[in-house]
Design an enzyme around this catalytic site. Structure first.
Site, PDB file in Angstrom:
ATOM      1  N   ASN A  15       0.414  -0.973  -0.275  1.00 39.78           N
ATOM      2  CA  ASN A  15       0.277  -0.347   0.026  1.00 39.78           C
ATOM      3  C   ASN A  15       0.961   0.990   0.459  1.00 39.78           C
ATOM      4  O   ASN A  15       1.686   1.859   1.281  1.00 39.78           O
ATOM      5  CB  ASN A  15      -1.166   0.193   1.532  1.00 39.78           C
ATOM      6  CG  ASN A  15      -1.241   1.532   0.924  1.00 39.78           C
ATOM      7  OD1 ASN A  15      -1.582   1.881   0.324  1.00 39.78           O
ATOM      8  ND2 ASN A  15      -2.620   1.664   2.759  1.00 39.78           N
ATOM      9  N   TRP A  16       0.678   1.593  -1.132  1.00 40.20           N
ATOM     10  CA  TRP A  16       2.100   3.344  -1.224  1.00 40.20           C
ATOM     11  C   TRP A  16       1.096   4.314  -0.373  1.00 40.20           C
ATOM     12  O   TRP A  16       1.984   5.257  -0.363  1.00 40.20           O
ATOM     13  CB  TRP A  16       2.101   2.847  -2.674  1.00 40.20           C
ATOM     14  CG  TRP A  16       3.206   1.985  -3.069  1.00 40.20           C
ATOM     15  CD1 TRP A  16       3.632   0.969  -2.743  1.00 40.20           C
ATOM     16  CD2 TRP A  16       4.096   2.427  -4.547  1.00 40.20           C
ATOM     17  NE1 TRP A  16       4.513   0.493  -3.187  1.00 40.20           N
ATOM     18  CE2 TRP A  16       4.937   1.430  -4.707  1.00 40.20           C
ATOM     19  CE3 TRP A  16       3.924   3.361  -5.712  1.00 40.20           C
ATOM     20  CZ2 TRP A  16       6.342   0.788  -5.741  1.00 40.20           C
ATOM     21  CZ3 TRP A  16       4.966   3.360  -6.013  1.00 40.20           C
ATOM     22  CH2 TRP A  16       5.741   2.242  -6.769  1.00 40.20           C
ATOM     23  N   LYS A  17       0.104   4.042  -0.347  1.00 37.88           N
ATOM     24  CA  LYS A  17      -0.200   5.305   0.725  1.00 37.88           C
ATOM     25  C   LYS A  17      -0.432   6.605  -0.281  1.00 37.88           C
ATOM     26  O   LYS A  17      -0.324   6.317  -1.551  1.00 37.88           O
ATOM     27  CB  LYS A  17      -0.034   5.860   1.383  1.00 37.88           C
ATOM     28  CG  LYS A  17       0.043   4.965   2.385  1.00 37.88           C
ATOM     29  CD  LYS A  17       0.033   4.554   3.979  1.00 37.88           C
ATOM     30  CE  LYS A  17      -0.222   3.130   4.621  1.00 37.88           C
ATOM     31  NZ  LYS A  17       0.445   3.328   6.374  1.00 37.88           N
ATOM     32  N   HIS A  98      -9.121   1.617   4.748  1.00 33.86           N
ATOM     33  CA  HIS A  98      -7.975   1.719   5.853  1.00 33.86           C
ATOM     34  C   HIS A  98      -8.590   1.513   6.505  1.00 33.86           C
ATOM     35  O   HIS A  98      -9.239   3.228   6.613  1.00 33.86           O
ATOM     36  CB  HIS A  98      -7.412   1.820   4.422  1.00 33.86           C
ATOM     37  CG  HIS A  98      -5.940   2.439   4.842  1.00 33.86           C
ATOM     38  ND1 HIS A  98      -5.523   3.277   6.470  1.00 33.86           N
ATOM     39  CD2 HIS A  98      -4.867   1.841   5.259  1.00 33.86           C
ATOM     40  CE1 HIS A  98      -4.179   2.880   6.399  1.00 33.86           C
ATOM     41  NE2 HIS A  98      -3.800   1.921   6.267  1.00 33.86           N
ATOM     42  N   GLU A 100      -6.654   5.383   7.555  1.00 34.06           N
ATOM     43  CA  GLU A 100      -6.808   6.107   7.996  1.00 34.06           C
ATOM     44  C   GLU A 100      -7.965   6.969   7.018  1.00 34.06           C
ATOM     45  O   GLU A 100      -8.102   8.029   6.979  1.00 34.06           O
ATOM     46  CB  GLU A 100      -5.325   6.225   6.571  1.00 34.06           C
ATOM     47  CG  GLU A 100      -3.998   6.562   7.348  1.00 34.06           C
ATOM     48  CD  GLU A 100      -2.773   6.164   6.556  1.00 34.06           C
ATOM     49  OE1 GLU A 100      -2.539   5.490   5.587  1.00 34.06           O
ATOM     50  OE2 GLU A 100      -1.848   4.402   7.448  1.00 34.06           O
ATOM     51  N   GLU A 166      -6.058  -4.830  11.085  1.00 36.46           N
ATOM     52  CA  GLU A 166      -4.735  -3.825  10.908  1.00 36.46           C
ATOM     53  C   GLU A 166      -4.459  -2.418  12.144  1.00 36.46           C
ATOM     54  O   GLU A 166      -5.641  -1.985  12.027  1.00 36.46           O
ATOM     55  CB  GLU A 166      -4.866  -2.799   9.897  1.00 36.46           C
ATOM     56  CG  GLU A 166      -3.985  -3.183   8.225  1.00 36.46           C
ATOM     57  CD  GLU A 166      -3.984  -2.352   7.962  1.00 36.46           C
ATOM     58  OE1 GLU A 166      -2.393  -2.657   6.759  1.00 36.46           O
ATOM     59  OE2 GLU A 166      -4.279  -1.380   7.039  1.00 36.46           O
ATOM     60  N   GLY A 172       2.611   2.074  10.703  1.00 31.95           N
ATOM     61  CA  GLY A 172       4.005   3.082   9.992  1.00 31.95           C
ATOM     62  C   GLY A 172       4.552   3.866  12.019  1.00 31.95           C
ATOM     63  O   GLY A 172       5.621   4.384  12.066  1.00 31.95           O
ATOM     64  N   SER A 211       3.128  -2.477  10.036  1.00 29.39           N
ATOM     65  CA  SER A 211       4.242  -2.156  10.754  1.00 29.39           C
ATOM     66  C   SER A 211       5.518  -3.531  10.190  1.00 29.39           C
ATOM     67  O   SER A 211       6.424  -4.177  10.753  1.00 29.39           O
ATOM     68  CB  SER A 211       5.067  -1.980  11.910  1.00 29.39           C
ATOM     69  OG  SER A 211       4.899  -0.420  11.984  1.00 29.39           O
ATOM     70  N   GLY A 232       2.707  -1.451   3.944  1.00 31.16           N
ATOM     71  CA  GLY A 232       2.855   0.442   4.084  1.00 31.16           C
ATOM     72  C   GLY A 232       4.033   0.574   3.765  1.00 31.16           C
ATOM     73  O   GLY A 232       4.755   0.107   2.505  1.00 31.16           O
ATOM     74  N   GLY A 233       4.733   0.874   4.122  1.00 33.06           N
ATOM     75  CA  GLY A 233       6.584   2.121   4.722  1.00 33.06           C
ATOM     76  C   GLY A 233       7.256   0.691   3.437  1.00 33.06           C
ATOM     77  O   GLY A 233       8.140   1.766   3.118  1.00 33.06           O
TER      78      GLY A 233
HETATM   79  P1  PGA Z   1       2.837   0.404   7.680  1.00 29.95           P
HETATM   80  O1  PGA Z   1       1.649   0.501   7.083  1.00 29.95           O
HETATM   81  O2  PGA Z   1       3.540  -0.828   7.061  1.00 29.95           O
HETATM   82  O3  PGA Z   1       3.412   1.681   6.950  1.00 29.95           O
HETATM   83  O4  PGA Z   1       2.718   0.102   8.959  1.00 29.95           O
HETATM   84  C1  PGA Z   1       0.034  -0.536   6.648  1.00 29.95           C
HETATM   85  C2  PGA Z   1      -1.037   0.416   6.011  1.00 29.95           C
HETATM   86  O5  PGA Z   1      -1.418   0.602   6.754  1.00 29.95           O
HETATM   87  O6  PGA Z   1      -1.533  -0.330   5.674  1.00 29.95           O
END
Ligand code: PGA
Length: 248
Positions: A15-17, A98, A100, A166, A172, A211, A232-233
């Site tokens: 997930n590149w956000k 998600h 966010e 999640e 993050g 994470s 994500g990251g």
């Molecule tokens: P993260 O994000 O791996 O950077 O913690 C995961 C996500 O929000 O899907």
């Protein structure tokens, strides 16, 4: 029920956000060239990169998805994107609900459910996200919160459905739940899926997210009922995402 369940292929989703412009297509090309045979792998870049990412991944087993969609098929929704538009751009999956988006955009369980239904109806795989906040976990409410999110967010049928657990406090932050906590939550999600969908609920893949990185992926992906990861990251760089894929 879980004992007799056939083990599905692991599914790793990046997930590149809100990261990535054209230069990042080099990472897509590098991932596409090295997808391991034994797993399913996808990257969800921003909308603006989807069509180019699909071209960059052409001929490979790397799937390209989106991070959001509107539930309506079309209409006066300035700035929004429909499921048919995503499919037309070449996406084959989409993340919905998600945390966010639930937090930043006020997406309720009902909105998430409508988006999942729209995605599935358009032939896209829907990855429905659930997870508790730190305060909810500290209060001992994590499983109840997730159960309520599932009750409100799940589509009517399990076809083309993937779940992602999640915990909000793990996203993050570099912090992850213990394998035992992940196992307990994934078992509870599995039970909810089977209660809702019958036998078909046993084969819906449940991803862990929050994470995940190359150092912790092997341990997290070995937990029962963890059928993959939403990353994500650590998905932004090809070598890192491929190291997680190798761990699966
Ligand atoms: P993260 O994000 O791996 O950077 O913690 C995961 C996500 O929000 O899907």
């Amino acid at each position: 029920m879980t004992a007799s369940r056939a083990r599905p292929r692991k599914f790793i989703v990046g997930n590149w956000k809100m990261h990535g412009v054209g230069a990042a297509l080099a990472e897509i090309r590098a991932v596409a060239a090295a997808v391991p045979d034994q797993i399913d792998l996808a990257i969800c870049p921003p909308f603006t990169l989807i069509e180019r990412a699909v071209r960059a991944a052409a001929g490979s087993r790397l799937r390209i998805g989106a991070q959001n969609l509107h539930a309506a098929a079309q209409g006066a929704h300035t700035g929004d994107i429909s499921a048919a538009m995503l499919a037309d751009a070449g996406a084959s999956l989409v993340i919905v609900g998600h945390s966010e988006r639930r937090a930043d955009c006020g997406e309720t369980d009902a909105v998430v459910r409508a988006k999942a239904e729209a995605a599935i109806a358009a032939g896209l795989d829907a990855i429905v996200c659930v997870g508790e906040t730190e305060a909810q976990r500290d209060a001992g409410d994590a499983e109840a919160v997730v159960a309520a999110q599932l009750a409100g967010s799940l589509p009517a049928a399990p076809d083309r459905l993937t779940l992602a657990y999640e915990p909000v406090w793990a996203i993050g932050t570099g912090r992850t739940p213990t394998p035992a906590d992940v196992a307990a939550m994934h078992a509870s999600i599995r039970a909810a899926l089977v209660a809702r969908y019958g036998d078909a609920g046993a084969s819906v893949r449940i991803l862990y997210g929050g994470s995940v990185n190359p150092a912790n992926a092997r341990e997290l992906l070995a937990v029962p009922n963890v059928d993959g990861a939403l990353v994500g990251g650590a998905s932004l760089v090809a070598t890192s995402l491929l190291a997680i894929a190798a761990a699966a």
